[in-house]
Enzyme design. Structure first.
Site, PDB file in Angstrom:
ATOM      1  N   ASN A   8      -9.191  11.183  -3.437  1.00  0.00           N
ATOM      2  CA  ASN A   8      -9.366  10.841  -1.847  1.00  0.00           C
ATOM      3  C   ASN A   8      -9.955  12.166  -1.053  1.00  0.00           C
ATOM      4  O   ASN A   8      -9.153  12.920  -0.810  1.00  0.00           O
ATOM      5  CB  ASN A   8      -7.989  10.521  -1.134  1.00  0.00           C
ATOM      6  N   LYS A  10     -10.709  12.630   1.913  1.00  0.00           N
ATOM      7  CA  LYS A  10     -10.327  12.276   3.115  1.00  0.00           C
ATOM      8  C   LYS A  10     -11.736  12.994   4.054  1.00  0.00           C
ATOM      9  O   LYS A  10     -12.731  12.736   3.556  1.00  0.00           O
ATOM     10  CB  LYS A  10      -8.979  13.457   3.530  1.00  0.00           C
ATOM     11  N   HIS A  95      -3.625   3.685   4.129  1.00  0.00           N
ATOM     12  CA  HIS A  95      -3.439   5.080   3.797  1.00  0.00           C
ATOM     13  C   HIS A  95      -2.493   5.522   4.984  1.00  0.00           C
ATOM     14  O   HIS A  95      -2.639   4.991   6.150  1.00  0.00           O
ATOM     15  CB  HIS A  95      -4.551   6.149   3.684  1.00  0.00           C
ATOM     16  N   GLU A  97      -2.121   8.188   6.394  1.00  0.00           N
ATOM     17  CA  GLU A  97      -2.813   8.627   7.756  1.00  0.00           C
ATOM     18  C   GLU A  97      -3.426   7.590   8.804  1.00  0.00           C
ATOM     19  O   GLU A  97      -3.586   7.910   9.966  1.00  0.00           O
ATOM     20  CB  GLU A  97      -3.977   9.635   7.157  1.00  0.00           C
ATOM     21  N   GLU A 166       2.442   6.367  -2.210  1.00  0.00           N
ATOM     22  CA  GLU A 166       2.598   7.690  -1.547  1.00  0.00           C
ATOM     23  C   GLU A 166       3.414   7.962  -0.522  1.00  0.00           C
ATOM     24  O   GLU A 166       3.281   7.619   0.498  1.00  0.00           O
ATOM     25  CB  GLU A 166       1.085   7.602  -0.877  1.00  0.00           C
ATOM     26  N   GLY A 172      -0.147  15.995   1.201  1.00  0.00           N
ATOM     27  CA  GLY A 172      -0.765  17.311   1.744  1.00  0.00           C
ATOM     28  C   GLY A 172       0.366  18.439   2.098  1.00  0.00           C
ATOM     29  O   GLY A 172      -0.001  19.194   2.850  1.00  0.00           O
ATOM     30  N   SER A 210       0.698  15.186  -3.335  1.00  0.00           N
ATOM     31  CA  SER A 210       0.481  16.519  -3.928  1.00  0.00           C
ATOM     32  C   SER A 210       0.662  16.606  -5.626  1.00  0.00           C
ATOM     33  O   SER A 210       1.218  17.433  -6.059  1.00  0.00           O
ATOM     34  CB  SER A 210       1.794  17.405  -3.397  1.00  0.00           C
TER      35      SER A 210
HETATM   36  C1  PEP Z   1      -3.775  11.400  -0.439  1.00  0.00           C
HETATM   37  O1  PEP Z   1      -4.217  11.835   0.868  1.00  0.00           O
HETATM   38  O2  PEP Z   1      -3.794  10.406  -0.599  1.00  0.00           O
HETATM   39  C2  PEP Z   1      -2.925  12.548  -1.056  1.00  0.00           C
HETATM   40  C3  PEP Z   1      -2.082  12.067  -2.119  1.00  0.00           C
HETATM   41  O3  PEP Z   1      -3.213  13.840  -0.642  1.00  0.00           O
HETATM   42  P1  PEP Z   1      -2.652  15.022  -1.108  1.00  0.00           P
HETATM   43  O4  PEP Z   1      -2.813  14.944  -2.886  1.00  0.00           O
HETATM   44  O5  PEP Z   1      -3.327  16.190  -0.842  1.00  0.00           O
HETATM   45  O6  PEP Z   1      -1.186  15.137  -1.186  1.00  0.00           O
END
Ligand code: PEP
Length: 249
Positions: A8, A10, A95, A97, A166, A172, A210
């Site tokens: 992803n 982003k 997501h 976000e 998630e 992040g 992460s």
């Molecule tokens: C994501 O945005 O779906 C995600 C898992 O981000 P990160 O791996 O940076 O935590």
């Protein structure tokens, strides 16, 4: 089941950076990777990345959001059929976000998943609890509520989706759920899917939050973790390649 490692990106990238990243990934990929791979890119780059991954048969294209509507007066939105026209195999929906910054509700996320499925695009449906919800012991309740909306709206098509667990507190932040913590939630989601479809075993449930080159193999070794949704580490070719290499057959 083949694992799926999906990046992803982003709101990151540029024409030059995307090309450099994908060329580095292409150069480092084995001829037949053990897992399925996807990159979910910002919408303006769909055409560019569609052309670049045309030469990378192992890598599928994905988008990061889709409208719940098929067409019409929805300024700024993108329909699933538009994504399909640009070769998208996947689209991320719900997501955290989007839920957090754009007020997306469980119902809207479910409708987006439905719109994607109707156009032949596989929705990667994200669910996950915030830190406050985890600390209040509400993790299971929250992810079940989020997935229940998608099951309710999508009926027997539910076996066609991909789920991504998630935990919001892990996205992040550099904090990852332990493999055991993640597996426990994945098992809850699998049980919920089993109650909805006899095809639940073939629904991929990805972990995201992460995931990186160092922790990928222990997470991907868990029974109900069928891949990863990777944010930050998907922007660095060596890290993304290491995660892909960590996916067991
Ligand atoms: C994501 O945005 O779906 C995600 C898992 O981000 P990160 O791996 O940076 O935590």
């Amino acid at each position: 089941m083949k694992k799926l490692i999906a990046g992803n990106w982003k709101m990151n990238g540029s024409l030059a950076a995307n090309e450099a990243l994908l060329r580095e990934i292409a150069a480092g990929l084995s001829a037949q990777p053990a897992c399925a791979i996807a990159v979910c890119v910002p919408a303006p780059y769909l055409a560019q990345v569609q052309a670049l991954v045309a030469g990378m048969p192992a890598v599928a294209l994905g988008a990061q959001d889709v409208s719940s509507h098929a067409s019409g007066a929805f300024t700024g939105e993108l329909s699933a059929s538009m994504l399909r026209e640009f070769g998208c195999r996947y689209v991320i929906v719900g997501h955290s976000e989007r839920r957090q910054y754009h007020g997306e509700t469980d119902t809207l996320v479910a409708d987006k998943a439905k719109a994607a499925l109707a156009a032949g695009v596989t929705p990667i449906v994200c669910v996950g609890e915030t830190l406050a919800e985890r600390e209040a012991g509400q993790t299971e309740q929250v992810v079940k509520r989020q997935l229940a909306a998608v099951i309710h709206t999508n009926g027997h098509c539910i076996s066609e989706i991909v789920v991504a667990y998630e935990p919001v507190w892990a996205i992040g932040t550099g904090k990852t759920a332990t493999p055991e913590e993640a597996q426990a939630v994945h098992a809850v989601l699998r049980t919920q899917l089993k109650a909805a479809t006899d095809q639940a075993a073939r629904v991929k449930i990805l972990y995201g939050g992460s995931m990186n080159a160092a922790n990928a193999s222990s997470l991907l070794a868990q029974a109900d973790i069928d891949g990863g949704l990777i944010g930050g580490a998907s922007l660095k070719a060596p890290d993304f390649l290491k995660i892909i290499a960590a996916a067991p057959v």
